[in-house]
Design an enzyme around this catalytic site. Sequence first.
Site, short mmCIF file in Angstrom:
data_model
loop_
_atom_site.label_atom_id
_atom_site.label_comp_id
_atom_site.label_asym_id
_atom_site.label_seq_id
_atom_site.Cartn_x
_atom_site.Cartn_y
_atom_site.Cartn_z
N LYS A 14 0.83 -1.22 0.00
CA LYS A 14 0.00 0.00 0.00
C LYS A 14 0.86 1.27 0.00
O LYS A 14 0.59 2.21 -0.74
CB LYS A 14 -0.95 0.03 1.22
CG LYS A 14 -1.94 -1.12 1.26
CD LYS A 14 -2.97 -0.96 2.37
CE LYS A 14 -2.40 -0.93 3.79
NZ LYS A 14 -1.78 -2.19 4.23
N ARG A 89 -9.74 0.77 8.95
CA ARG A 89 -9.31 -0.58 9.32
C ARG A 89 -10.37 -1.32 10.14
O ARG A 89 -10.14 -2.47 10.52
CB ARG A 89 -8.04 -0.48 10.15
CG ARG A 89 -6.77 -0.86 9.38
CD ARG A 89 -5.64 -0.68 10.36
NE ARG A 89 -4.40 -1.34 10.06
CZ ARG A 89 -3.37 -0.75 9.46
NH1 ARG A 89 -3.47 0.46 9.01
NH2 ARG A 89 -2.25 -1.41 9.33
N ARG A 128 11.46 -5.91 5.14
CA ARG A 128 11.31 -4.47 5.37
C ARG A 128 11.83 -4.11 6.78
O ARG A 128 12.44 -3.06 6.97
CB ARG A 128 9.82 -4.09 5.24
CG ARG A 128 9.54 -2.61 5.43
CD ARG A 128 8.11 -2.28 5.04
NE ARG A 128 7.16 -2.53 6.11
CZ ARG A 128 5.83 -2.40 5.99
NH1 ARG A 128 5.30 -2.05 4.83
NH2 ARG A 128 5.03 -2.63 7.00
N ARG A 134 11.15 -0.08 11.80
CA ARG A 134 9.84 -0.28 12.41
C ARG A 134 9.86 -1.49 13.33
O ARG A 134 10.09 -2.62 12.88
CB ARG A 134 8.77 -0.48 11.33
CG ARG A 134 8.32 0.81 10.71
CD ARG A 134 7.25 0.58 9.67
NE ARG A 134 6.07 -0.10 10.20
CZ ARG A 134 4.93 -0.18 9.54
NH1 ARG A 134 4.81 0.36 8.35
NH2 ARG A 134 3.90 -0.81 10.07
N ARG A 146 -0.69 -9.05 13.73
CA ARG A 146 -1.28 -8.05 12.83
C ARG A 146 -2.16 -8.72 11.77
O ARG A 146 -3.21 -8.20 11.40
CB ARG A 146 -0.17 -7.21 12.17
CG ARG A 146 0.42 -6.20 13.17
CD ARG A 146 1.80 -5.74 12.76
NE ARG A 146 1.81 -4.91 11.58
CZ ARG A 146 2.89 -4.70 10.81
NH1 ARG A 146 4.03 -5.28 11.11
NH2 ARG A 146 2.81 -3.92 9.78
P1 AMP Z 1 0.55 0.67 8.98
O1 AMP Z 1 1.71 1.56 8.77
O2 AMP Z 1 -0.67 1.11 8.20
O3 AMP Z 1 0.87 -0.78 8.76
O4 AMP Z 1 0.14 0.81 10.51
C1 AMP Z 1 1.03 0.43 11.56
C2 AMP Z 1 0.24 0.26 12.85
O5 AMP Z 1 -0.39 1.50 13.20
C3 AMP Z 1 -0.89 -0.76 12.79
O6 AMP Z 1 -0.44 -2.10 13.04
C4 AMP Z 1 -1.81 -0.25 13.90
O7 AMP Z 1 -1.31 -0.58 15.17
C5 AMP Z 1 -1.67 1.27 13.74
N1 AMP Z 1 -2.69 1.80 12.79
C6 AMP Z 1 -2.46 2.36 11.56
N2 AMP Z 1 -3.60 2.74 10.98
C7 AMP Z 1 -4.59 2.40 11.85
C8 AMP Z 1 -6.00 2.51 11.81
N3 AMP Z 1 -6.65 3.02 10.74
N4 AMP Z 1 -6.71 2.07 12.89
C9 AMP Z 1 -6.07 1.55 13.97
N5 AMP Z 1 -4.75 1.40 14.06
C10 AMP Z 1 -4.01 1.82 13.01
#
Ligand code: AMP
Length: 195
Positions: A14, A89, A128, A134, A146
């Site tokens: 993404k 999400r 990654r 991260r 996750r």
């Molecule tokens: P991402 O970078 O989108 O993979 O997000 C990393 C982490 O941030 C996720 O595993 C969640 O813990 C948190 N996170 C990101 N976006 C959301 C969302 N829309 N709702 C809840 N938690 C989020």
Amino acid sequence: MFNLILFGPPGSGKGTQSEKLVDKYGLVHLSTGNLLREEIKSETPLGLEAKKFIDKGQLVPDEVVIGMVDSYFDKHKDARGFLFDGFPRTVAQAEALDKLLELKKNGIAAVLALEVGEEELIARLLNRGKTSGRSDDTDEAVIRKRFSVYSQETSPVAEHYRKQDKFHSIKGEGSVDAIFDALSSAIDDRLNVNS
Ligand code: AMP
């Protein structure tokens, strides 16, 4: 406004595809993951609270994320459209997003879902994790958590948009350029419908 959601599990590409899509279509990139990581970096109260969830592979509570999106909208009043990445999400987030956009007499044009097999996703994330810094990408147990959160809480969001006839699946394996072409042609089809 022309708003798109890029949907898919962690590691489906993404972030990579979003950067190319916002350039091509002149959209504002709204990645809730990036916004949360900025809050963590700046050590804000929101960031410190969010970190507890992120480090365990759990979702940050809906009200926190929705509030953050709402204030991002306030800061980008002139946007010609948003590309949502990693949001919504949960079904509650999708419903809140529909309402926020309705207030602007707007909506989602299309949801593009990147489909990638689970073993490929794990390999990509661990890879990654070696360079991204991260913490949630380095521990396989957190990665698996996750995925389970994704299948329980995030997958139902697909149904929310299928009911609105906005959901499109795109094969997310192959070269970055081939995937980008597939996304672009799905978007162009939708733009033609809307114009
Ligand atoms: P991402 O970078 O989108 O993979 O997000 C990393 C982490 O941030 C996720 O595993 C969640 O813990 C948190 N996170 C990101 N976006 C959301 C969302 N829309 N709702 C809840 N938690 C989020």
